[in-house]
Design an enzyme around this catalytic site. Structure first.
Site, PDB file in Angstrom:
ATOM      1  N   TYR B 283       0.844  -1.197   0.000  1.00  0.00           N
ATOM      2  CA  TYR B 283       0.000   0.000   0.000  1.00  0.00           C
ATOM      3  C   TYR B 283       0.875   1.241   0.000  1.00  0.00           C
ATOM      4  O   TYR B 283       1.453   1.612   1.015  1.00  0.00           O
ATOM      5  CB  TYR B 283      -0.917  -0.003   1.230  1.00  0.00           C
ATOM      6  CG  TYR B 283      -2.064   0.970   1.105  1.00  0.00           C
ATOM      7  CD1 TYR B 283      -3.331   0.514   0.780  1.00  0.00           C
ATOM      8  CD2 TYR B 283      -1.889   2.334   1.294  1.00  0.00           C
ATOM      9  CE1 TYR B 283      -4.395   1.404   0.651  1.00  0.00           C
ATOM     10  CE2 TYR B 283      -2.936   3.220   1.154  1.00  0.00           C
ATOM     11  CZ  TYR B 283      -4.188   2.746   0.843  1.00  0.00           C
ATOM     12  OH  TYR B 283      -5.231   3.626   0.707  1.00  0.00           O
ATOM     13  N   TYR B 333      -5.107   5.395  -7.747  1.00  0.00           N
ATOM     14  CA  TYR B 333      -5.333   5.397  -6.295  1.00  0.00           C
ATOM     15  C   TYR B 333      -6.654   4.708  -5.984  1.00  0.00           C
ATOM     16  O   TYR B 333      -7.675   5.342  -5.799  1.00  0.00           O
ATOM     17  CB  TYR B 333      -5.315   6.828  -5.748  1.00  0.00           C
ATOM     18  CG  TYR B 333      -5.523   6.921  -4.268  1.00  0.00           C
ATOM     19  CD1 TYR B 333      -4.674   6.274  -3.385  1.00  0.00           C
ATOM     20  CD2 TYR B 333      -6.570   7.657  -3.731  1.00  0.00           C
ATOM     21  CE1 TYR B 333      -4.867   6.347  -2.013  1.00  0.00           C
ATOM     22  CE2 TYR B 333      -6.774   7.750  -2.369  1.00  0.00           C
ATOM     23  CZ  TYR B 333      -5.920   7.093  -1.509  1.00  0.00           C
ATOM     24  OH  TYR B 333      -6.110   7.180  -0.162  1.00  0.00           O
TER      25      TYR B 333
END
Ligand SMILES: [Zn+2]
Lengths: 135, 381
Positions: B283, B333
């Site tokens: 992440y 994103y």
């Protein structure tokens, strides 16, 4: 320079009111649990350490240490546009509580992690005094 | 605690993604439905086959299910925080393993770009400790929170901007091989340094993108997954733990202690170790969290992630190809969701020019106040 203070101001009422009243009087006040003696900020009804409800506000040493810092090059409010780049410090007080703040009287390149600092009370408006730090 | 009885019992049957970028004509419901249609087509299932629904970032579950024609036996909805992708996938595993649902659709829709989302300023609540408490000092944004951690890591361990730049460069090189990626032009270390500081020590190229898109995953039990259109990708291991106490401020240990706990669980379940991972999906809201994961999950020692990421170690062809899609920094994103989909596609061997050879085990991990990890595998055990 304008007479009007245009930067964001903290909400000085509510549970944190004693912190801001203390700052105006030149004291760094923190809420302390009467059951487990832990200090805390921001204020809360229940102590996050023991869930105790009894607490009082105490004047503290105002002494701390710079844990880290970062330099804002982007102004998230127009009122900060004249300040960039400016630095925000993460300070750990002797009492264990942490705060985000700024240093005063320290050139950017002299900020160091581990620096010992003490509270500096900065009256930005008649009603609001911010807690900044000095070496 | 590793729960070995769940290892390999649930599989990803279908995945779906929308185009990424600026899609102003699609709202979050549309983006979710688009992704869900892709995921259903991917595994050959129909809407009527879905009996569990987990939504993320989509505003309202009732409206979504009304629009999608869903009447599931189990419904839930979660806030649009990146840490929830791992949480939602693990919830789906639990629902399927307990028999509460047989086939779960996880659906994510994000119109952040078109909606003009700002991660910083008057609407910021990230680790704020209360509305507006730190704004008077100019403190705001998740980026600044991670800049504080990066600065401390640099002073504590000697990590350099060049090393953060290596992470960003590696992911961009991967994005150049991914037709779906939003940012595909490779850059040099000089370009990295020339990109403006947003919050020092982090440059613009250390920050993730803000864009629109949707992602969906369909999970079912391993037995059923074997009879669907695509080969199953098994959930071999996972773990989750939170560090909420004191989380208004960056953690002193860069989340190393909770990550070690999650690592024990995920590797214990999978019967594997970091060196067994063929690719990593980390992440990457900001480059430093990639470093923190590499340390916390045991790919390198504490404080050594800087030198570890040098010499192309995270690039395709390197020891641990990481974020082969380009990740949040360069692909899109999608708050962890697209990284989990990339893990599935790598295990299936569907990644074309960016395919990792023999990707048998791929790990997803995240560094945040909720740490999660998922290990996906080609084989059930
Ligand atoms: Zn207490």
């Amino acid at each position: 320079m304008s007479d009007v203070y245009a930067k964001p101001l903290p909400p000085i009422d509510g549970l944190n009111a004693p912190f801001w009243a203390g700052a105006r009087a030149g004291k760094l006040m923190l809420q302390r649990c009467l059951d487990c003696a832990q200090y805390r900020f921001p204020a809360s009804r229940y102590c996050p350490s023991c869930l105790g409800e009894r607490s009082e506000w105490q004047a503290t040493s105002g002494q701390g240490m710079v844990v880290s810092y970062c330099g804002f090059h982007k102004a998230y409010w127009p009122s900060f546009a004249g300040d960039v780049p400016y630095d925000v410090v993460q300070v750990r007080l002797k009492e264990g509580v942490q705060l985000f703040s700024n240093l005063v009287d320290v050139p950017r390149e002299r900020i160091k992690i581990g620096m010992k600092v003490r509270a500096h009370f900065d009256a930005v408006t008649d009603a609001v005094t911010l807690v900044r730090f000095k070496p | 605690m590793p729960n070995k009885s769940l290892a390999g019992k649930v599989a990803v049957a279908g995945v779906g993604t929308t185009r990424y970028g600026r899609l102003p004509e699609y709202d979050p419901y549309d983006l979710g439905i688009w992704a869900l249609k892709e995921a259903l087509a991917d595994c050959g299932l129909k809407i009527a086959d879905i009996d569990g629904v987990i939504l993320n970032r989509i505003p309202d579950y009732q409206r979504f299910c009304e629009l999608a024609g869903l009447n599931p036996s189990y419904t839930t909805i979660t806030p649009g925080h990146g840490r929830f992708s791992g949480i939602c996938i693990q919830t789906a595993v639990a629902l399927i393993a307990t028999g509460m649902a047989k086939t779960v659709a996880l659906v994510y829709g994000n119109n952040g770009r078109s909606a003009g989302d700002q991660y910083g300023g008057a609407t910021d609540i990230y680790g704020s400790g209360g509305p507006g408490l730190w704004f008077p000092y100019g403190m705001t944004s998740p980026g600044a929170f991670h800049a504080l951690m990066a600065k401390r890591h640099m002073e504590q361990y000697g990590t350099t901007s060049d090393q953060l730049g290596q992470v960003a460069m590696a992911f961009r090189r991967h994005a150049a091989l991914n037709p779906q990626a939003v940012m595909r032009d490779p850059f040099t270390l000089a370009d990295y340094h020339a990109s403006r500081f947003v919050c020092e020590p982090l440059h613009l190229l250390d920050y993730c993108l803000i864009n629109d898109g949707g992602v969906a995953m369909i999970l079912t039990n391993a037995k059923r997954a074997k009879n669907l259109a695509k080969p199953p990708v098994y959930i071999r291991g996972f773990g989750q733990t939170a560090k909420f106490t004191g989380s208004t401020f960056p953690p002193d240990d860069y989340w190393a202690a909770p990550m070690k706990k999650v690592a024990r669980s995920a590797y214990g379940m999978a019967g594997a170790k970091p060196a067994d991972m063929d690719a990593l999906m980390i992440y990457d809201n900001f480059t430093p969290t990639v470093m923190f994961c590499l340390e916390g999950f045991g790919f390198c020692k504490t404080g050594e992630s800087g030198p570890f990421v040098e010499n192309g170690r995270l690039q395709l062809g390197g020891e641990f190809p990481t974020n082969t899609s380009g990740g949040h920094l360069s692909e899109s994103y999608m708050q962890g969701w697209a990284l989990n989909v990339e893990a599935v596609r790598q295990v299936r061997g569907e990644c074309g020019a960016r395919q990792v050879k023999d990707a048998n085990l791929v790990q997803y991990m995240t560094a945040a106040p909720v740490i999660t990890s998922m290990i996906y595998g080609k084989e059930a055990k």
